[in-house]
Design an enzyme around this catalytic site. Structure first.
Site, short mmCIF file in Angstrom:
data_model
loop_
_atom_site.label_atom_id
_atom_site.label_comp_id
_atom_site.label_asym_id
_atom_site.label_seq_id
_atom_site.Cartn_x
_atom_site.Cartn_y
_atom_site.Cartn_z
N SER A 1 0.79 -1.21 0.00
CA SER A 1 0.00 0.00 0.00
C SER A 1 0.83 1.27 0.00
O SER A 1 1.50 1.58 -0.96
CB SER A 1 -0.94 -0.06 1.19
OG SER A 1 -2.02 0.79 1.00
N LYS B 1 -0.75 -3.90 -3.74
CA LYS B 1 -2.07 -3.35 -3.39
C LYS B 1 -2.21 -1.97 -4.01
O LYS B 1 -1.60 -1.02 -3.58
CB LYS B 1 -2.24 -3.26 -1.89
CG LYS B 1 -3.58 -2.69 -1.57
CD LYS B 1 -4.00 -3.04 -0.19
CE LYS B 1 -5.36 -2.46 0.07
NZ LYS B 1 -5.40 -1.04 -0.24
N ASP C 1 10.55 5.28 -9.73
CA ASP C 1 10.26 5.90 -11.03
C ASP C 1 11.15 7.11 -11.30
O ASP C 1 11.51 7.39 -12.45
CB ASP C 1 8.79 6.32 -11.11
CG ASP C 1 7.87 5.15 -11.44
OD1 ASP C 1 8.38 4.01 -11.56
OD2 ASP C 1 6.65 5.37 -11.58
#
Length: 496
Positions: A329, A354, A340
């Site tokens: 999460s 999740k 990223d």
């Protein structure tokens, strides 16, 4: 309804960006992630707080409350009529609160969504404690060991410490009542109470037993821990609660003050928590105006961006993130963003996966509804739900650190065939006993090793893996895990 919040979290004694069922998912078979206190918590029930870490996410989609259409109104009228009929006309008197809860539970169950649930007032209180990291108690970490409730350690400066509670103290009574046979969570509930009230613990220390009066206070459980390991700073983040970002910032500044350039952010078994904290934490390393997470509902999307400059002391740091299948999460939001933007290299094993966010609506009676309302994506648009985030460098967790808990209600002996027998073999092998296979068969060779284990630990030598043997087996694996964090050690060696 009162507050509307978006959650990205897990659950009671668990939580994350989604719901209080996260831990139930990651540990559906009570899988043991042997990471220091987390392992102890799952295996032998260490608990400091029963925390439902929910996430207060962003309300980004403007919703207008519109009137119900005819079909919806008819359905609502039907529900109301059924409630009235059963409440007034059923031949046995009914509890109206239970009828109401059953109706709500039925609707939520129909969603077939493990992250949506209805919480009672009491459950909501625990849920909110998890979000804040605050609870009222005495500040003593406890565990159940050999059917005894033992203090692992009192928190520094806590009421328990000031009252003289020490590690290894055994609690035998709470307010004069024996706790023999009680589960750990029941004892914790007894110890907690209203602020400024007193609780009396009967404590056994060696052969001495005495009563200790302790005044309950509001306790804050920190979610971040910093340690210097050689030339590497290790920052362990246990969950994403109120001000975890502030705690992380302080830890980074300490590492900078210590002259460290290499930092490990340990997110193993971190089930998540507050989404806004994940964004603030990412902002420590990511510049102002950058997207941390994208929220999506149908055709509506919104990019949640950083609002401040990144921390200058962190700019020259080499950041590594350590994750495993228990990282979920908000942990994945944070990890995905830094990955990223190439702000960190990810190590360990694949994360939980999740990618949905829950909204919470609290009612005037203190109960709460939590339901999935949107999904989230990483800055580059990766949807990790059910997939997880793959590490840049895989560091496998030792088998014994991912064992399923063996139920101590069953005895295993020669001739048995059970999946738990494989667990026994892996555990005994980790403890130095000779096991030549990892099958589910309890063979003569395993019996011999169980006998050797029992003899070495002064247990009754039967060759059967019974409750007493299981308890000692678990205890020794916990000790081994606490002494040796193999995965972290491997990562630190890589970073040297």
């Amino acid at each position: 309804m009162d507050d509307k919040q978006h959650t990205s979290s897990s659950d009671d004694e668990r939580a994350e960006i989604a719901t209080s069922n996260q831990d139930q998912e990651t540990n559906s078979s009570k899988r043991v992630h042997l990471k220091r206190w987390q392992f102890i918590s799952i295996l032998i029930g260490t608990t400091l707080i029963t925390a439902v870490i929910t996430v207060v996410a962003y309300i980004f989609i403007n919703q207008k409350i519109s009137g119900l259409n005819k079909t919806d109104q008819a359905n609502l009228n039907k529900i109301e009529n059924v409630y009235k009929i059963l409440n007034s006309d059923y031949y046995k008197k009914q509890d109206s609160d239970k009828l109401s809860k059953a109706a709500i539970d039925g609707m939520v169950k129909e969603l077939k969504d493990p992250y949506s649930e209805y919480l009672t007032k009491e459950q909501t209180k625990s849920f909110n404690e998890g979000v804040s990291g605050d609870f009222v108690g005495i500040g003593a970490e406890m565990q159940k060991k050999n059917d005894q409730i033992m203090v692992t350690s009192p928190m520094k400066g806590s009421p328990a410490e000031r009252a003289g509670i020490r590690p290894k103290d055994v609690i035998t009574k709470v307010n004069g009542k024996s706790i023999k046979g009680k589960a750990l969570d029941e004892v914790v509930k007894d110890v907690r109470g209203k602020e400024n009230t007193e609780v009396t613990l009967t404590v056994q220390r060696g052969s001495e037993e005495k009563d200790v009066k302790i005044k309950r206070e509001k306790i804050h459980v920190k979610s971040v821990d910093y340690k210097k390991k050689g030339k590497v700073g290790v920052i362990t983040i246990n969950k994403f609660q109120n001000d975890t970002s502030g705690e992380l910032k302080d830890a980074v500044l300490k590492a900078h003050k210590d002259g460290l350039k290499k930092i490990v952010l340990d997110l193993r078994n971190n089930p998540g928590g507050l989404l806004d904290e994940a964004v603030k934490m990412a902002n420590i390393f990511i510049d102002k105006g950058k997207t941390v997470v994208k929220l999506e509902k149908g055709k509506d999307t919104e990019a949640i961006q950083t609002s401040n400059d990144s921390l200058k002391e962190a700019k020259d740091m080499d950041i590594s993130i350590l994750v495993n299948e228990g990282s979920a999460s908000a942990s994945e939001v944070f990890t995905g963003a830094l990955k990223d933007y190439n702000k960190a290299k990810v190590y360990g094993s694949k994360t939980f996966g999740k990618g949905v966010v829950q909204t919470t609506r609290e009612f005037k009676d203190g109960s709460l509804l939590k339901y999935t309302e949107m999904k989230w994506l990483t800055p580059d648009g990766h949807y990790i739900h059910g997939k997880g985030i793959k590490p840049d460098v895989t560091i496998d967790t030792p088998k014994y650190q991912s064992l399923n808990v063996i139920p101590n209600t069953k005895t295993f002996k020669v001739g048995d065939d059970d999946k738990n027998i494989k667990t026994i073999k892996i555990g005994l092998s980790a403890l130095g006993y000779k096991v030549d296979n990892e099958s589910t068969q309890f063979d003569q060779a395993l019996e011999n090793q169980v006998k050797a284990f029992q003899q070495a630990n002064k247990l009754e030598v039967t060759g059967e893996f019974n409750k007493e043997t299981n308890n000692k087996f678990t205890e020794l694996l916990v000790e081994k895990a606490n002494k040796h964090d193999d995965v972290l050690d491997k990562l630190i060696n890589i970073l040297k």
